[in-house]
Design a protein around this motif. Structure first.
Motif, PDB file in Angstrom:
ATOM      1  N   HIS A 136     -38.771  -9.559   5.464  1.00 27.35           N
ATOM      2  CA  HIS A 136     -38.752  -8.238   6.090  1.00 27.35           C
ATOM      3  C   HIS A 136     -37.335  -7.715   5.950  1.00 27.35           C
ATOM      4  CE1 HIS A 136     -40.198  -5.170   8.917  1.00 27.35           C
ATOM      5  NE2 HIS A 136     -38.959  -5.180   9.381  1.00 27.35           N
ATOM      6  N   GLY A 137     -37.162  -6.553   5.352  1.00 26.47           N
ATOM      7  CA  GLY A 137     -35.833  -5.992   5.159  1.00 26.47           C
ATOM      8  C   GLY A 137     -35.680  -4.655   5.840  1.00 26.47           C
ATOM      9  N   ILE A 138     -34.479  -4.432   6.372  1.00 25.23           N
ATOM     10  CA  ILE A 138     -34.143  -3.139   6.961  1.00 25.23           C
ATOM     11  C   ILE A 138     -32.792  -2.739   6.394  1.00 25.23           C
ATOM     12  CG2 ILE A 138     -33.834  -1.770   9.046  1.00 25.23           C
ATOM     13  CD1 ILE A 138     -35.189  -4.104  10.592  1.00 25.23           C
ATOM     14  N   TYR A 155     -32.112  -8.888   6.281  1.00 26.57           N
ATOM     15  CA  TYR A 155     -33.456  -9.351   5.987  1.00 26.57           C
ATOM     16  C   TYR A 155     -33.642 -10.751   6.517  1.00 26.57           C
ATOM     17  CZ  TYR A 155     -32.222 -12.266   1.911  1.00 26.57           C
ATOM     18  OH  TYR A 155     -31.701 -13.225   1.092  1.00 26.57           O
ATOM     19  N   GLY A 156     -34.900 -11.087   6.712  1.00 27.89           N
ATOM     20  CA  GLY A 156     -35.282 -12.389   7.217  1.00 27.89           C
ATOM     21  C   GLY A 156     -36.784 -12.515   7.137  1.00 27.89           C
ATOM     22  N   PRO A 157     -37.347 -13.579   7.681  1.00 24.42           N
ATOM     23  CA  PRO A 157     -38.786 -13.796   7.592  1.00 24.42           C
ATOM     24  C   PRO A 157     -39.585 -12.659   8.227  1.00 24.42           C
ATOM     25  CG  PRO A 157     -37.677 -15.772   8.382  1.00 24.42           C
ATOM     26  CD  PRO A 157     -36.656 -14.674   8.371  1.00 24.42           C
ATOM     27  N   ASP A 158     -40.652 -12.286   7.562  1.00 26.64           N
ATOM     28  CA  ASP A 158     -41.544 -11.244   8.068  1.00 26.64           C
ATOM     29  C   ASP A 158     -42.186 -11.661   9.388  1.00 26.64           C
ATOM     30  OD1 ASP A 158     -42.576  -8.652   7.646  1.00 26.64           O
ATOM     31  OD2 ASP A 158     -44.434  -9.461   6.822  1.00 26.64           O
ATOM     32  N   THR A 159     -42.085 -12.942   9.715  1.00 29.20           N
ATOM     33  CA  THR A 159     -42.631 -13.454  10.976  1.00 29.20           C
ATOM     34  C   THR A 159     -41.657 -13.276  12.136  1.00 29.20           C
ATOM     35  OG1 THR A 159     -41.792 -15.643  10.406  1.00 29.20           O
ATOM     36  CG2 THR A 159     -44.096 -15.165   9.832  1.00 29.20           C
ATOM     37  N   ASP A 160     -40.438 -12.791  11.871  1.00 33.01           N
ATOM     38  CA  ASP A 160     -39.440 -12.633  12.925  1.00 33.01           C
ATOM     39  C   ASP A 160     -38.743 -11.271  12.838  1.00 33.01           C
ATOM     40  OD1 ASP A 160     -37.978 -13.227  15.147  1.00 33.01           O
ATOM     41  OD2 ASP A 160     -36.938 -14.937  14.282  1.00 33.01           O
ATOM     42  N   VAL A 161     -39.548 -10.214  12.799  1.00 30.28           N
ATOM     43  CA  VAL A 161     -39.032  -8.856  12.662  1.00 30.28           C
ATOM     44  C   VAL A 161     -38.068  -8.475  13.793  1.00 30.28           C
ATOM     45  CG1 VAL A 161     -39.707  -6.415  12.567  1.00 30.28           C
ATOM     46  CG2 VAL A 161     -40.994  -8.137  11.263  1.00 30.28           C
ATOM     47  N   PRO A 162     -38.315  -8.815  15.066  1.00 31.84           N
ATOM     48  CA  PRO A 162     -37.359  -8.434  16.117  1.00 31.84           C
ATOM     49  C   PRO A 162     -35.955  -9.017  15.882  1.00 31.84           C
ATOM     50  CG  PRO A 162     -39.446  -9.041  17.110  1.00 31.84           C
ATOM     51  CD  PRO A 162     -39.529  -9.424  15.651  1.00 31.84           C
ATOM     52  N   LEU A 163     -35.861 -10.225  15.346  1.00 32.10           N
ATOM     53  CA  LEU A 163     -34.547 -10.811  15.081  1.00 32.10           C
ATOM     54  C   LEU A 163     -33.855 -10.095  13.918  1.00 32.10           C
ATOM     55  CD1 LEU A 163     -32.410 -12.882  15.759  1.00 32.10           C
ATOM     56  CD2 LEU A 163     -33.629 -14.528  14.299  1.00 32.10           C
ATOM     57  N   VAL A 164     -34.610  -9.732  12.884  1.00 35.04           N
ATOM     58  CA  VAL A 164     -34.032  -8.965  11.770  1.00 35.04           C
ATOM     59  C   VAL A 164     -33.496  -7.641  12.304  1.00 35.04           C
ATOM     60  CG1 VAL A 164     -34.506  -7.841   9.553  1.00 35.04           C
ATOM     61  CG2 VAL A 164     -35.536 -10.075  10.069  1.00 35.04           C
ATOM     62  N   ARG A 165     -34.267  -6.973  13.165  1.00 38.27           N
ATOM     63  CA  ARG A 165     -33.839  -5.694  13.763  1.00 38.27           C
ATOM     64  C   ARG A 165     -32.573  -5.881  14.597  1.00 38.27           C
ATOM     65  NH1 ARG A 165     -33.732  -0.693  12.912  1.00 38.27           N
ATOM     66  NH2 ARG A 165     -35.928  -0.661  12.340  1.00 38.27           N
ATOM     67  N   LYS A 166     -32.515  -6.953  15.395  1.00 38.95           N
ATOM     68  CA  LYS A 166     -31.334  -7.197  16.221  1.00 38.95           C
ATOM     69  C   LYS A 166     -30.094  -7.401  15.357  1.00 38.95           C
ATOM     70  CE  LYS A 166     -29.225 -10.190  19.644  1.00 38.95           C
ATOM     71  NZ  LYS A 166     -29.365 -11.338  20.519  1.00 38.95           N
ATOM     72  N   ARG A 167     -30.223  -8.151  14.277  1.00 36.65           N
ATOM     73  CA  ARG A 167     -29.070  -8.381  13.392  1.00 36.65           C
ATOM     74  C   ARG A 167     -28.579  -7.075  12.790  1.00 36.65           C
ATOM     75  NH1 ARG A 167     -31.986 -13.608  10.869  1.00 36.65           N
ATOM     76  NH2 ARG A 167     -31.215 -15.131  12.382  1.00 36.65           N
ATOM     77  N   LEU A 168     -29.508  -6.215  12.352  1.00 35.66           N
ATOM     78  CA  LEU A 168     -29.089  -4.948  11.779  1.00 35.66           C
ATOM     79  C   LEU A 168     -28.468  -4.052  12.849  1.00 35.66           C
ATOM     80  CD1 LEU A 168     -28.976  -3.101   9.273  1.00 35.66           C
ATOM     81  CD2 LEU A 168     -30.953  -1.966  10.285  1.00 35.66           C
ATOM     82  N   THR A 169     -29.101  -3.940  14.000  1.00 35.03           N
ATOM     83  CA  THR A 169     -28.587  -3.094  15.075  1.00 35.03           C
ATOM     84  C   THR A 169     -27.192  -3.538  15.501  1.00 35.03           C
ATOM     85  OG1 THR A 169     -30.833  -2.645  15.826  1.00 35.03           O
ATOM     86  CG2 THR A 169     -29.068  -2.244  17.405  1.00 35.03           C
TER      87      THR A 169
END
Length: 178
Positions: A136-138, A155-169
């Motif tokens: 999952h990429g943002i 980006y990170g696993p598509d199974t952990d979208v909230p963590l990918v969002r937190k890293r980007l934010t």
């Protein structure tokens, strides 16, 4: 145009050009578990997870931070300056992802303008070179106070979208040019 796929899947900045900051989770606006790094060669600072570091090698596509000494390819944060000043922010992100969009399993989820003249693109894809779950990429193109444009991509696993969002934010909120 070089795609985000090449940039994401490639290695990153030359080792040794980064200075680890002394800012801790208890200081100004950094969440627990994050630290600020300064990329003196590229002229920026950004918050990354404490156990991450820049990958080895230099592809010319900015700096890529990864967990586990930079060798774990399951997640990353990439930062690079946009040199194409002619395309709108959303057009730049769209064209940058053209190559990646040819990857089996690619899904373009959204691409929307954000405040300040930027844009955010969200997508998912299967990494053919990995046994990891789909990614999952943002990507966020942001315009900083001096008018320069930068892309921050998590980006990170598509199974952990909230963590990918937190890293980007966290990265976007802490990003400063120096």
């Amino acid at each position: 145009m070089v795609s985000l796929a090449v940039a994401v899947l490639g290695a990153a900045a030359v080792a040794g050009r980064l200075l680890l900051g002394t800012e801790s989770a208890g200081s100004a606006a950094l969440p627990a578990g994050y630290t600020r790094v300064h990329d003196t060669a590229s002229g920026f600072s950004v918050a990354i997870p404490k156990d991450w570091q820049a990958g080895s090698g230099d592809t010319g596509y900015g700096t890529v931070y990864r967990p586990n000494g930079g060798s774990d390819r399951s997640a990353a944060l990439q930062v690079f300056r946009v040199t194409d000043e002619t395309a709108t922010a959303c057009d730049y992100l769209r064209s940058s992802a053209e190559s990646l969009s040819q990857t089996p399993g690619y899904r373009d989820i959204s691409r929307n303008p954000v405040a300040g003249g930027g844009c955010e693109q969200v997508y998912a894809y299967d990494d053919p070179d990995s046994s990891e779950p789909p990614a999952h990429g943002i990507a966020r193109l942001t315009v900083v106070a001096d008018g320069t444009r930068w892309v921050l991509l998590a980006y990170g696993p598509d199974t952990d979208v909230p963590l990918v969002r937190k890293r980007l934010t966290t990265a976007v909120g802490s990003f400063r040019t120096e």
